[in-house]
Scaffold this motif. Structure first.
Motif, short mmCIF file in Angstrom:
data_model
loop_
_atom_site.label_atom_id
_atom_site.label_comp_id
_atom_site.label_asym_id
_atom_site.label_seq_id
_atom_site.Cartn_x
_atom_site.Cartn_y
_atom_site.Cartn_z
N THR A 1 -1.77 1.79 -6.64
CA THR A 1 -0.72 2.58 -6.00
C THR A 1 -1.29 3.92 -5.51
O THR A 1 -1.03 4.36 -4.38
CB THR A 1 0.41 2.87 -7.00
OG1 THR A 1 0.73 1.64 -7.66
CG2 THR A 1 1.63 3.43 -6.30
N ASP B 1 -3.29 3.53 -2.47
CA ASP B 1 -2.44 3.38 -1.28
C ASP B 1 -1.89 4.72 -0.83
O ASP B 1 -1.87 5.04 0.35
CB ASP B 1 -1.28 2.43 -1.60
CG ASP B 1 -1.78 1.00 -1.77
OD1 ASP B 1 -2.94 0.74 -1.36
OD2 ASP B 1 -1.05 0.18 -2.35
N LYS B 2 -1.43 5.52 -1.82
CA LYS B 2 -0.89 6.84 -1.48
C LYS B 2 -1.94 7.71 -0.79
O LYS B 2 -1.64 8.40 0.20
CB LYS B 2 -0.43 7.57 -2.76
CG LYS B 2 0.94 7.13 -3.26
CD LYS B 2 1.34 8.05 -4.41
CE LYS B 2 2.66 7.64 -5.00
NZ LYS B 2 3.01 8.44 -6.19
#
Lengths: 164, 586
Positions: free
Chosen positions: A96, A99-100
């Motif tokens: 995550t 991705d951020k």
């Protein structure tokens, strides 16, 4: 000499700080991390005869209470994603976070570190998950803050990619 | 021809004809009017026409400046406002290179005036204050520059960082003097992190930036540019004008290093040029102010006391030194003392040399009023014998221990003895005196042995002695005691003469009276002398002392012819000869 900003990302308590502790030059106290959300260290290494100075931004671990401070990612040239091998959910957090980061600053070189290699028998991460990442072209390294295994190598691989 | 065909008059229509005629006659003008109408009504065409004349029109209008300006001002203001509202950063970037010079120009005049006043003040008070600071530097043992700095530092830019804005990577770092920073690279990253943190934590939006961080007397001033940041660590009261300095430096770097900043990929080498260094160097400013601190009266008193103490110390030191020199002079002049080395030693004075045991005690030569403390004198004297006449004389006195009747005078190495002394002493004195250094010869010519008078008296007494005989006899009637005394006197004569280094000879002269024949008288006088000689030898008189002579009646003792005179002549008399021994030996 080349200076590059590198961010270390990972879930809470995956051992980011202790992982690099003995490989870097620290000037600031670890309590900066709890107050500012970041601790900055320096790691110098020579790659192919070039001196590389990594300004290592050790960002506070992300969990349900603390979220990543995105402004800290500005101007980052590389990422170290850290996962705790004994806690499979930290791999999801790392993905995550990646991705951020990509959403914030775009694609940049990175290395995924599966930490706590010294506790390999207690690992709960599905090896197939790792294989899938490797198949996607990710660099995945097993590291240990306790023995120091894989850390120097991780710096080298990331450094080389950033200089490429 | 198209026009010809369309203009052909139709039969039976007057209006039509007129129109036709009008068309025929005015067609070109009509067309022109239509064209003009279209240009006026069609915005596109009208805009094109206006655009053709607009620059010229503006130029013409500019001659009447106020009208155009007045007309345009509201519009331009609206445009600027709209632009800033829409994208302030773009507008800021556009203004960035020009805004600095504009501001600087405005404040330059004010600053110039201010500096003029300041330099006058400095110039006016420099000498007095400068001297005071110099004195303080001397008093405290600190370098003068440091004292001035401490007194007058208003602010000083100790360090300046040039930081890549986006990554926080350090591009260049300078520090003033000996101010050190452990790791400027980490410092710059941390500064960026702090700014990010403040932004993020307090939800500060837009283009607002971190201007300064302050802690105690240290301020970190941050000047933001589009690509780079200058951060300066300032000690003291950072003035607002520093913003201008940093800003100007940042502008210059943005102009000079525009490409390097835009394409920065982690290599700070591009910023290690003299150009950048010089630009950043201008940020390392410092300013000092005059300080009007009053000197505390306690300090002044203390200073005066110190000064007085120092003066007294110097005075006593000088006095003591002078006293020591006087003492040395005294030592040098004292007989029997030789100073070989003298000087200060530790807290006192040390003197080394030679001293005759007969010389005065060196410490006794120190004047009782002298400021020199005898306890602080370290005296080392080796004993030696001085050949000073007075000392030699003293030694002679001690050695010879002369009787009171003898006087000793030493003159140029010759010891003159005068007066009277026992012959034994004189002999000893002769021997001992010459063994003493400083005595080369001895003169005793004026010294009489004390037995001399006795000898003379005895000689006289013996010379008057007459041993009488009866008529025509060669045997005296003299009593045995008389002869014994005579023998004793003769022995004493011989001893005294020897003591006086003289040789005595005694001639026994036999006499007879005038009666009888001279031949008979001569024999008789000889027999008489021989008789006495025999008597005296028998009484122990040294034969070497005595000789005989027969005088007969020729050398009469008495010239009287009366019986008493004749009786005198029947005798033996003694003739005494004394001669110095050497003479006698000859």
């Amino acid at each position: 000499m080349i200076r590059k900003k590198v961010c270390m990302l990972g879930a809470f308590a995956v051992g980011k700080t202790s992982l690099v502790e003995r490989f870097v030059k620290s000037l600031f106290n670890t309590r900066y991390q709890t107050s500012l959300g970041v601790k900055i260290d320096k790691k110098s290494l020579a790659i192919d005869g070039r001196l590389l100075e990594l300004i290592l931004w050790d960002l506070a671990g992300e969990d349900e209470f603390v979220s990543l401070r995105l402004p800290y990612l500005r101007g980052t040239a590389g990422l170290l994603l850290v996962v705790d091998g004994t806690r499979p959910e930290t791999l999801d957090t790392a993905l995550t976070l990646h991705d951020k980061a990509v959403a914030e600053i775009g694609e940049i070189p990175f290395v995924l570190l599966i930490n706590k290699a010294d506790l390999a028998e207690g690992w709960h991460i599905d090896p197939r998950d790792i294989d899938r990442l490797v198949a996607r072209g990710w660099t995945v390294l097993e590291t240990s803050a306790k023995t120091g295994r894989g850390v120097e190598e991780a710096f080298r691989i990331l450094g080389r990619e950033m200089l490429a | 021809m198209t026009a010809g065909k369309s203009a052909a008059p139709r039969p039976g229509g007057g209006d039509n004809d007129l129109s036709a005629l009008r068309r025929l006659l005015l067609r070109p003008e009509q067309r022109r009017i239509e064209e003009l109408g279209e240009r006026l009504e069609n915005p596109q065409l009208h805009a094109r026409d206006v655009s053709r004349v607009l620059p010229e029109a503006l130029c013409l209008s500019a001659k009447d400046r106020d009208t155009l300006s007045d007309a345009l001002t509201p519009t331009v203001e609206t445009i600027i406002h709209a632009s800033v509202r829409r994208d302030s950063r773009r507008f800021a970037d556009a203004l960035f290179p020009v805004i600095g010079p504009a501001i600087r120009k405005a404040i330059a005049e004010t600053l110039r005036q201010m500096l003029q006043n300041l330099s006058e003040v400095l110039e006016h008070s420099f000498s007095r204050r400068g001297l005071a600071w110099r004195f303080e530097a001397w008093r405290s043992g600190r370098p003068f520059a440091e004292v001035v700095l401490l007194h007058s530092l208003e602010f000083r830019v100790e360090q300046v960082f040039l930081i890549h804005r986006e990554s926080g990577v350090l591009l260049q770092h300078l520090s003033a003097g000996n101010v050190a920073f452990e790791d400027a690279g980490l410092g710059s990253a941390m500064l960026t992190a702090i700014e990010d943190f403040v932004h993020d934590s307090f939800a500060i939006g837009g283009e607002q930036t971190l201007d300064s961080i302050q802690m105690g007397d240290l301020t970190v001033r941050v000047e933001q540019g589009p690509e780079a940041i200058i951060a300066g660590a300032i000690r003291g009261n950072a003035p607002q004008e520093l913003h201008g300095v940093f800003h100007k430096a940042l502008e210059t770097i943005h102009q000079q290093q525009a490409e390097a900043l835009r394409d920065f990929a982690g290599d700070p080498a591009a910023f290690e040029t003299d150009e950048v260094q010089q630009t950043l160097q201008q940020c390392l400013q410092a300013r000092y102010h005059e300080q009007t601190r009053r000197i505390s009266p306690l300090l002044v008193t203390l200073l005066l006391l110190l000064l007085a103490g120092g003066g007294y110390w110097a005075y006593t030191g000088l006095r003591e030194q002078q006293a020591f020199e006087a003492y040395l002079q005294g030592l040098d002049q004292a007989p029997g003392i030789v100073v070989t080395r003298a000087g200060t030693a530790g807290d006192g004075y040390r003197v080394q040399g030679l001293r005759d045991p007969l010389a005065a005690d060196p410490l006794s030569l120190l004047d009782a009023k002298s400021p020199l403390d005898p306890q602080r004198l370290d005296l080392h004297f080796e004993p030696y014998q001085a050949l000073i006449p007075s000392f030699v004389l003293t030694r002679l006195q001690r050695l010879l221990q002369p009787p009171e009747t003898v006087n000793l005078v030493l003159d140029d190495g010759v010891l003159h003895l005068t007066g009277q002394a026992p012959a034994r002493w004189i002999n000893e004195a002769r021997r001992l005196a010459l063994a003493l250094p400083g005595v080369d010869a001895i003169d005793t010519s004026a010294l009489q042995a004390s037995g001399h008078d006795e000898l003379q008296a005895l000689k006289t007494a013996l010379g008057e002695q007459v041993v009488r005989f009866d008529i025509d006899t060669a045997r005296s009637e003299a009593d045995a005691p008389i002869l014994q005394r005579l023998a004793h006197d003769l022995q004493r004569l011989q001893r005294l003469a020897r003591e006086q280094r003289q040789t005595a000879r005694v001639v026994l002269v036999g006499h007879s009276d005038a009666t009888g024949t001279p031949a008979r008288n001569l024999i008789l006088s000889r027999l008489r002398a021989e008789w006495l000689h025999a008597q005296l030898l028998a009484l122990g008189v040294d034969p070497a002392l005595l000789t005989l002579r027969a005088a007969g009646s020729s050398k009469s003792v008495s010239t009287e012819t009366n019986p008493a005179g004749q009786a005198q002549n029947r005798s033996v008399t003694l003739t005494i000869h004394l001669a110095p021994k050497e003479e006698a030996d000859r």
